[in-house]
Design a protein around this motif. Structure first.
Motif, short mmCIF file in Angstrom:
data_model
loop_
_atom_site.label_atom_id
_atom_site.label_comp_id
_atom_site.label_asym_id
_atom_site.label_seq_id
_atom_site.Cartn_x
_atom_site.Cartn_y
_atom_site.Cartn_z
N LYS A 166 40.67 54.46 35.98
CA LYS A 166 41.32 55.95 36.61
C LYS A 166 40.75 56.44 35.41
CE LYS A 166 45.30 54.18 33.34
NZ LYS A 166 46.38 54.12 33.86
N TYR A 184 37.59 46.23 36.88
CA TYR A 184 38.88 46.94 36.37
C TYR A 184 37.76 48.68 37.32
CZ TYR A 184 39.11 44.90 32.15
OH TYR A 184 39.40 43.69 31.17
N TYR A 225 46.48 55.55 39.84
CA TYR A 225 47.63 54.50 38.51
C TYR A 225 48.08 53.39 38.91
CZ TYR A 225 50.76 57.29 40.84
OH TYR A 225 51.03 57.91 42.18
N PRO A 251 48.99 47.48 37.35
CA PRO A 251 47.73 47.30 36.38
C PRO A 251 47.53 46.48 34.98
CG PRO A 251 48.38 49.25 37.09
CD PRO A 251 49.27 48.20 37.28
N ASP A 252 46.49 46.22 34.74
CA ASP A 252 46.31 45.02 33.38
C ASP A 252 47.22 45.99 32.23
OD1 ASP A 252 44.39 43.47 31.85
OD2 ASP A 252 43.90 45.05 30.47
N MET A 300 44.32 49.41 33.34
CA MET A 300 43.48 49.83 34.61
C MET A 300 44.04 48.76 35.42
SD MET A 300 39.88 51.64 33.18
CE MET A 300 39.39 50.14 32.25
N TRP A 301 43.71 48.62 36.38
CA TRP A 301 43.61 47.07 37.70
C TRP A 301 42.72 46.87 37.77
CZ3 TRP A 301 47.78 46.33 40.98
CH2 TRP A 301 49.37 46.95 41.17
#
Length: 217
Positions: A206, A203, A217, A142-143, A148-149
């Protein structure tokens, strides 16, 4: 809205010329346990039993004990794929689809946008399906800033969108993608319905609800 009931006519109607090939690939993997060897061409699409039926929505029912909803933590939501939402612009929702149940979190999921819900019969078996446009992560984690991915739309070598067909049983629930906005200024007439077509990266939200936080996650 009336849709053609044959595969080739439906392909032309929705502007996806590779629909027949996608159905052929879908049926191959539905009816064969082993993957197709790389040195063999995809078998031609077998004949279908009767007409194809198109739907503008599908319901997802899933277990979300951390969200206060339903009986015993069960939750139900409607996923839309319609060319006109309340007589306005189109609405094509995003979803989480199963990829690998041995991996945790978003590593085991696909992000995709539903272009069409449809069903057909082959060899006496009914297949409820979704034609989806794939998104792939831009990194292996994730970022760092948002947690968030980040995903980007999959495209073919010619720049067109990369589509696939999945069985409805593979769709877990709806997903919410937020554009990575950057520094550009949006034009005054920009409509939110254009977001998933206009931006280059998104994004995977989540924070949409408790359940999304537990799986993305």
């Amino acid at each position: 809205r009336a849709y053609p009931r044959t595969l080739d006519e439906l392909s032309s109607h929705i502007g996806i010329p590779e629909l027949r090939e996608l159905v052929a690939s879908f049926l191959y993997y539905q009816t064969n346990l082993e993957p197709l060897p790389d040195d063999l061409p995809l078998p031609p699409c077998p004949p279908l039993d009767g007409p194809i039926y198109v739907f503008h929505s599908a319901a997802a029912t899933f277990y979300a004990p951390s969200d206060i909803s339903g009986i015993g933590g069960m939750r139900r939501e409607r996923i839309r794929a319609t060319p006109s939402w309340y007589r306005g612009p189109p609405r094509y929702d995003c979803v989480f689809a199963e990829k690998d149940n041995t991996l945790d979190g978003f590593l085991g999921l696909h992000a995709a946008r539903v272009r069409l819900f449809f069903s057909f019969k082959h060899s006496g078996i009914e297949y409820p399906c979704a034609l989806v446009h794939w998104f792939s992560p831009v990194a292996d984690e994730p970022d760092d800033l948002t947690g968030m991915w980040v995903v980007e739309p999959d495209v073919n070598v010619d720049g067109t969108r990369s589509y696939g067909i999945v069985h409805l049983d593979c769709i877990l629930r709806a997903a919410h993608l937020i554009p990575v906005y950057g520094d550009a200024v949006l034009p005054p007439d920009f409509h939110p319905s254009q977001s998933l077509d206009a931006f280059r990266a998104f994004y995977v939200n989540k924070f949409a609800d408790h359940h999304a936080h537990e799986i993305a996650y």
